[in-house]
Design a protein around this motif. Sequence first.
Motif, PDB file in Angstrom:
ATOM      1  N   UNK A  65      -8.806  22.865  37.786  1.00  0.00           N
ATOM      2  CA  UNK A  65      -9.576  21.726  38.316  1.00  0.00           C
ATOM      3  C   UNK A  65     -10.175  20.829  37.235  1.00  0.00           C
ATOM      4  N   UNK A  66     -10.451  21.306  36.069  1.00  0.00           N
ATOM      5  CA  UNK A  66     -11.130  20.508  35.041  1.00  0.00           C
ATOM      6  C   UNK A  66     -10.136  19.641  34.279  1.00  0.00           C
ATOM      7  N   UNK A  67     -10.657  18.510  33.754  1.00  0.00           N
ATOM      8  CA  UNK A  67      -9.816  17.635  32.955  1.00  0.00           C
ATOM      9  C   UNK A  67      -8.690  17.014  33.768  1.00  0.00           C
ATOM     10  N   UNK A  68      -7.484  17.122  33.241  1.00  0.00           N
ATOM     11  CA  UNK A  68      -6.307  16.568  33.926  1.00  0.00           C
ATOM     12  C   UNK A  68      -5.733  17.516  34.975  1.00  0.00           C
ATOM     13  N   UNK A  69      -6.302  18.667  35.137  1.00  0.00           N
ATOM     14  CA  UNK A  69      -5.757  19.662  36.061  1.00  0.00           C
ATOM     15  C   UNK A  69      -6.110  19.315  37.506  1.00  0.00           C
ATOM     16  N   UNK A  70      -5.179  19.635  38.421  1.00  0.00           N
ATOM     17  CA  UNK A  70      -5.416  19.442  39.857  1.00  0.00           C
ATOM     18  C   UNK A  70      -4.393  20.264  40.644  1.00  0.00           C
ATOM     19  N   UNK A  71      -4.694  20.490  41.912  1.00  0.00           N
ATOM     20  CA  UNK A  71      -3.756  21.118  42.845  1.00  0.00           C
ATOM     21  C   UNK A  71      -3.820  20.353  44.162  1.00  0.00           C
ATOM     22  N   UNK A  72      -2.663  20.053  44.748  1.00  0.00           N
ATOM     23  CA  UNK A  72      -2.572  19.320  46.013  1.00  0.00           C
ATOM     24  C   UNK A  72      -1.496  19.982  46.871  1.00  0.00           C
ATOM     25  N   UNK A  73      -1.936  20.686  47.892  1.00  0.00           N
ATOM     26  CA  UNK A  73      -0.989  21.382  48.756  1.00  0.00           C
ATOM     27  C   UNK A  73      -0.402  22.634  48.137  1.00  0.00           C
ATOM     28  N   UNK A  74      -0.844  22.983  46.942  1.00  0.00           N
ATOM     29  CA  UNK A  74      -0.383  24.186  46.235  1.00  0.00           C
ATOM     30  C   UNK A  74      -1.614  25.009  45.851  1.00  0.00           C
ATOM     31  N   UNK A  75      -1.536  26.292  46.049  1.00  0.00           N
ATOM     32  CA  UNK A  75      -2.657  27.171  45.719  1.00  0.00           C
ATOM     33  C   UNK A  75      -2.475  27.792  44.326  1.00  0.00           C
ATOM     34  N   UNK A  76      -3.569  27.884  43.601  1.00  0.00           N
ATOM     35  CA  UNK A  76      -3.577  28.615  42.327  1.00  0.00           C
ATOM     36  C   UNK A  76      -4.267  29.956  42.582  1.00  0.00           C
ATOM     37  N   UNK A  77      -3.487  31.020  42.476  1.00  0.00           N
ATOM     38  CA  UNK A  77      -4.018  32.349  42.769  1.00  0.00           C
ATOM     39  C   UNK A  77      -3.352  33.396  41.870  1.00  0.00           C
ATOM     40  N   UNK A  78      -4.178  34.293  41.296  1.00  0.00           N
ATOM     41  CA  UNK A  78      -3.675  35.373  40.426  1.00  0.00           C
ATOM     42  C   UNK A  78      -2.837  34.828  39.264  1.00  0.00           C
ATOM     43  N   UNK A  79      -3.375  33.763  38.623  1.00  0.00           N
ATOM     44  CA  UNK A  79      -2.772  33.152  37.444  1.00  0.00           C
ATOM     45  C   UNK A  79      -1.393  32.534  37.720  1.00  0.00           C
ATOM     46  N   UNK A  80      -1.140  32.210  38.954  1.00  0.00           N
ATOM     47  CA  UNK A  80       0.138  31.591  39.290  1.00  0.00           C
ATOM     48  C   UNK A  80      -0.019  30.565  40.405  1.00  0.00           C
ATOM     49  N   UNK A  81       1.020  29.757  40.589  1.00  0.00           N
ATOM     50  CA  UNK A  81       1.075  28.751  41.652  1.00  0.00           C
ATOM     51  C   UNK A  81       1.819  29.344  42.842  1.00  0.00           C
ATOM     52  N   UNK A  82       1.182  29.300  44.037  1.00  0.00           N
ATOM     53  CA  UNK A  82       1.750  29.905  45.240  1.00  0.00           C
ATOM     54  C   UNK A  82       2.327  28.792  46.123  1.00  0.00           C
ATOM     55  N   UNK A  83       3.579  28.957  46.524  1.00  0.00           N
ATOM     56  CA  UNK A  83       4.269  27.975  47.375  1.00  0.00           C
ATOM     57  C   UNK A  83       3.949  28.292  48.833  1.00  0.00           C
ATOM     58  N   UNK A  84       3.524  27.270  49.598  1.00  0.00           N
ATOM     59  CA  UNK A  84       3.227  27.474  51.021  1.00  0.00           C
ATOM     60  C   UNK A  84       4.230  26.781  51.951  1.00  0.00           C
ATOM     61  N   UNK A  85       5.252  26.159  51.381  1.00  0.00           N
ATOM     62  CA  UNK A  85       6.276  25.498  52.201  1.00  0.00           C
ATOM     63  C   UNK A  85       7.609  25.548  51.457  1.00  0.00           C
ATOM     64  N   UNK A  86       8.628  26.018  52.129  1.00  0.00           N
ATOM     65  CA  UNK A  86       9.955  26.125  51.511  1.00  0.00           C
ATOM     66  C   UNK A  86      10.524  24.736  51.269  1.00  0.00           C
ATOM     67  N   UNK A  87      11.152  24.553  50.101  1.00  0.00           N
ATOM     68  CA  UNK A  87      11.751  23.264  49.777  1.00  0.00           C
ATOM     69  C   UNK A  87      12.180  23.208  48.331  1.00  0.00           C
ATOM     70  N   UNK A  88      12.568  21.985  47.901  1.00  0.00           N
ATOM     71  CA  UNK A  88      12.977  21.753  46.520  1.00  0.00           C
ATOM     72  C   UNK A  88      11.769  21.354  45.691  1.00  0.00           C
ATOM     73  N   UNK A  89      11.636  22.012  44.531  1.00  0.00           N
ATOM     74  CA  UNK A  89      10.501  21.765  43.646  1.00  0.00           C
ATOM     75  C   UNK A  89      11.008  21.603  42.215  1.00  0.00           C
ATOM     76  N   UNK A  90      10.378  20.661  41.526  1.00  0.00           N
ATOM     77  CA  UNK A  90      10.631  20.537  40.093  1.00  0.00           C
ATOM     78  C   UNK A  90       9.519  21.291  39.358  1.00  0.00           C
TER      79      UNK A  90
END
Length: 294
Positions: A178-203
């Motif tokens: 969350x600090x500085x340039x960091x952000x999350x939108x529709x993606x959860x940050x949990x247990x030191x990783x990014x958790x996907x909540x919707x199947x699809x193509x991601x870069x």
Amino acid sequence: MKAYKGRGGSSPRTQSGSALAAFGCHMEDHAQHVQPIPLPAMQQNLNYLYPQIFWVDGCTNPSTSCPPTPPVAPFPPPVPDRRTKPRGNREGKNVGFLVVSLLILLSLTGVGLSMFQIFRLEKELAELRESASTERIPPALEKLIGEKSASAKKEERKAAHLTGNPTQQDLPLEWEPISGHAFTAGIQYRNRGLVINETGLYFVYSNVLFRGSTCNSQVLTHIVYKKNPTSPGSQVLMEDKKINYCANQKMWARKSYLGALFKLREMDSLHVNVSKITLVNFEESKTFFGLFKL
């Protein structure tokens, strides 16, 4: 003085007397020959001059057969009075008047609605000016902004960008969400990783800066992998290795960048791992990790 002798040796007086005697003889003869006209003959002459008109209603003698009565010619139709106008024209004029009245009514209705819209817009503009002067948002504008923000949230793209966290001690790498340039939108940050909540193509991308004060032959490794609770273990998505990255026992720095497109499933979690955590520079512009949904 000698007396005048006419033709035949008679005098004028003698001639006039003889003429009168002759005329009297002729009058007597004419009176003897002229007979009085009987009355029926006079009546016939009057009938010839003034014919009488008789209306024959039927046969007067019932004993004799009467001829058939000739057909009576029909009377010609009466001539219409041109001073009185036909009823059809009157009805047509009534219909035309009704149509014109309806058109006028519709026009007046449209004008009324336009005036109402103009009045409402002017009222909202006045409220907006008043709110701008008092730094308060009017209810109508606040509602409009709320609707736009709700629609923007629905259309918001799922993405996340994490920056390095220098306080970490172990692997996998820990990030700042969350600090500085960091952000999350529709993606959860949990247990030191990014958790996907919707199947699809991601870069998915990751950048790590390695630096050191001395040079040795240690291999530098940079890995992005994923895990899923429905399947055991982990799966490597991207990997980079650095060999012979320094020389002459001097200070050095090497960057490792990974980026690719992946089809990720719901509940996938992505993590970053390195070979030696003490060689990582955790400045947010040098070491980061993120993804976005296409």
